[in-house]
Design an enzyme around this catalytic site. Structure first.
Site: not given
Ligand code: UT7
Length: 334
Positions: A261, A120, A291
């Site tokens: 994020h 990520c 996500n």
């Protein structure tokens, strides 16, 4: 194409791509023992987008589309790029890199390209690397794309991970600028490799640590110790932002956007409360896209950019954390 004159970096264009297909919480509740209420309460996610392999969609096509739209936005053509940095953990193959296949799909040769794996944190790592390479004087223009088709690495019988992730790509085109104060004015790229079993994609049973309580999901799909990652992220998110502010001598008032994020709404809200970040400076789209791993920060950046919320002269901070475990920040004078 080399110059030793100090230079800065300009964000010349942004782009993104999400698949059309929606996967709602109710869709997931029809596949496993979960509910819309549980998912919204624990994560803030209502739906996510997923690729449709039957239509030929995958990580490569998403990443290509995201970068193509950033190049168009910059008013450039693919062959203007010297280099393409592609961050992902879901590339179709390890060899060749998807960066090379993106170069082929865009007809961007002789641009170089490589894949970067930082889960990520990938897009933020890639922005930092690209800024440094341009400042080295060796490259004039770099296409950065963070993208993940997480649905291709999820076993939808495992409710502990499948509810969290979606597919998306976000991209930026960076070009040399005569002003050395423009571009990334502070960056960090960190990790703690000892914590890798908190989030990993095993290819064979021997990749799974002996003391890991495995869900039994199929090989090639994500394993995550959600509680561990949550604890780590809540502390790290705050720390990374506070460190970036301290290192640059900037305050929350000096930053126009914190581009974070989209891991879990509770993680973002915890950082907002502890640091005192006003809601209008923290963009949130996790409710609609989930996500999307390396896609998430670039997708937010593009949506902010297109909404006119990232403007010349403003300062923004990109922040991410993820598998590795890794974490990263990038402070940009736009
Ligand atoms: O991008 C970085 C990558 N990852 C992250 O940022 C993830 C960080 N972690 C998280 O977001 C959260 O840990 C999750 C959303 C993944 C899980 O939420 P949680 O509040 O940590 O739940 P939990 O794992 O502690 O589980 C609580 C309960 C358990 O039941 P018992 O043992 O209390 O009876 C789970 O079995 O909830 C159960 N559970 C579920 N129930 C309904 C776990 N997943 C689900 C589900 N639906 N999908």
């Amino acid at each position: 194409m080399s110059t030793m004159t100090p230079c800065g970096v300009r964000l010349a264009g942004c782009g993104s791509a999400v698949p059309e297909k929606r996967l709602t919480n109710d869709d997931l509740a029809g596949m496993m023992d979960t509910s819309d209420e549980w998912i919204v309460q624990r994560t803030g996610i209502r739906e996510r987008r997923i690729v449709d392999p039957e239509k030929g969609e995958g990580e490569l096509s998403l990443a290509t589309e995201a970068l193509r739209s950033a190049i168009d936005d910059a008013g450039m053509v693919p062959s203007d790029l010297d280099l393409i940095i592609h961050a992902s953990v879901t590339s179709e193959m390890t060899c060749p890199s998807n960066a090379c296949r993106i170069i082929a799909a865009l007809d961007a040769q002789p641009a170089g390209g490589f894949d970067l794996v930082a889960a990520c944190s990938g897009f933020v790592y890639a922005m930092n690397v690209a800024d440094s390479l341009i400042r080295s004087g060796r490259y004039r223009s770099i296409g950065v794309v963070g993208c993940d088709a997480m649905s291709t690495a999820i076993d939808y019988t495992d409710r502990s991970v499948s509810i969290l992730f979606g597919d998306a790509g976000g991209a930026a085109v960076l070009v040399r600028d005569p002003d050395p104060n423009r571009g990334c004015i502070h960056q960090t790229m960190n990790g703690d490799g000892r914590s890798w079993p908190s989030l990993f994609i095993p290819n064979s049973p021997s990749d799974i640590p002996k003391d890991f309580s495995d869900s039994g999901a199929r090989m090639g799909t994500l394993r995550m110790d959600g509680r561990e990652v949550y604890k780590f992220a809540v502390g790290k998110f705050r720390e990374v932002i506070e460190d970036a502010l301290a290192a640059t001598g900037l305050s929350v008032d000096d930053i126009s956007q914190f581009v974070c994020h989209q891991s879990n709404i509770r993680i973002i809200q915890s950082a907002m409360e502890k640091i005192g970040l006003p809601p209008e400076k923290v963009y949130i789209n996790i409710d609609r896209f989930g996500n999307s791993s390396a896609g998430s920060v670039g997708l937010c950046l593009d949506q902010l950019w297109k909404a006119g919320k990232v403007n010349e002269g403003e300062t923004i901070i990109l922040v991410a954390f993820g598998g590795g475990l890794t974490w990263s920040s990038s402070v940009w004078k736009v």
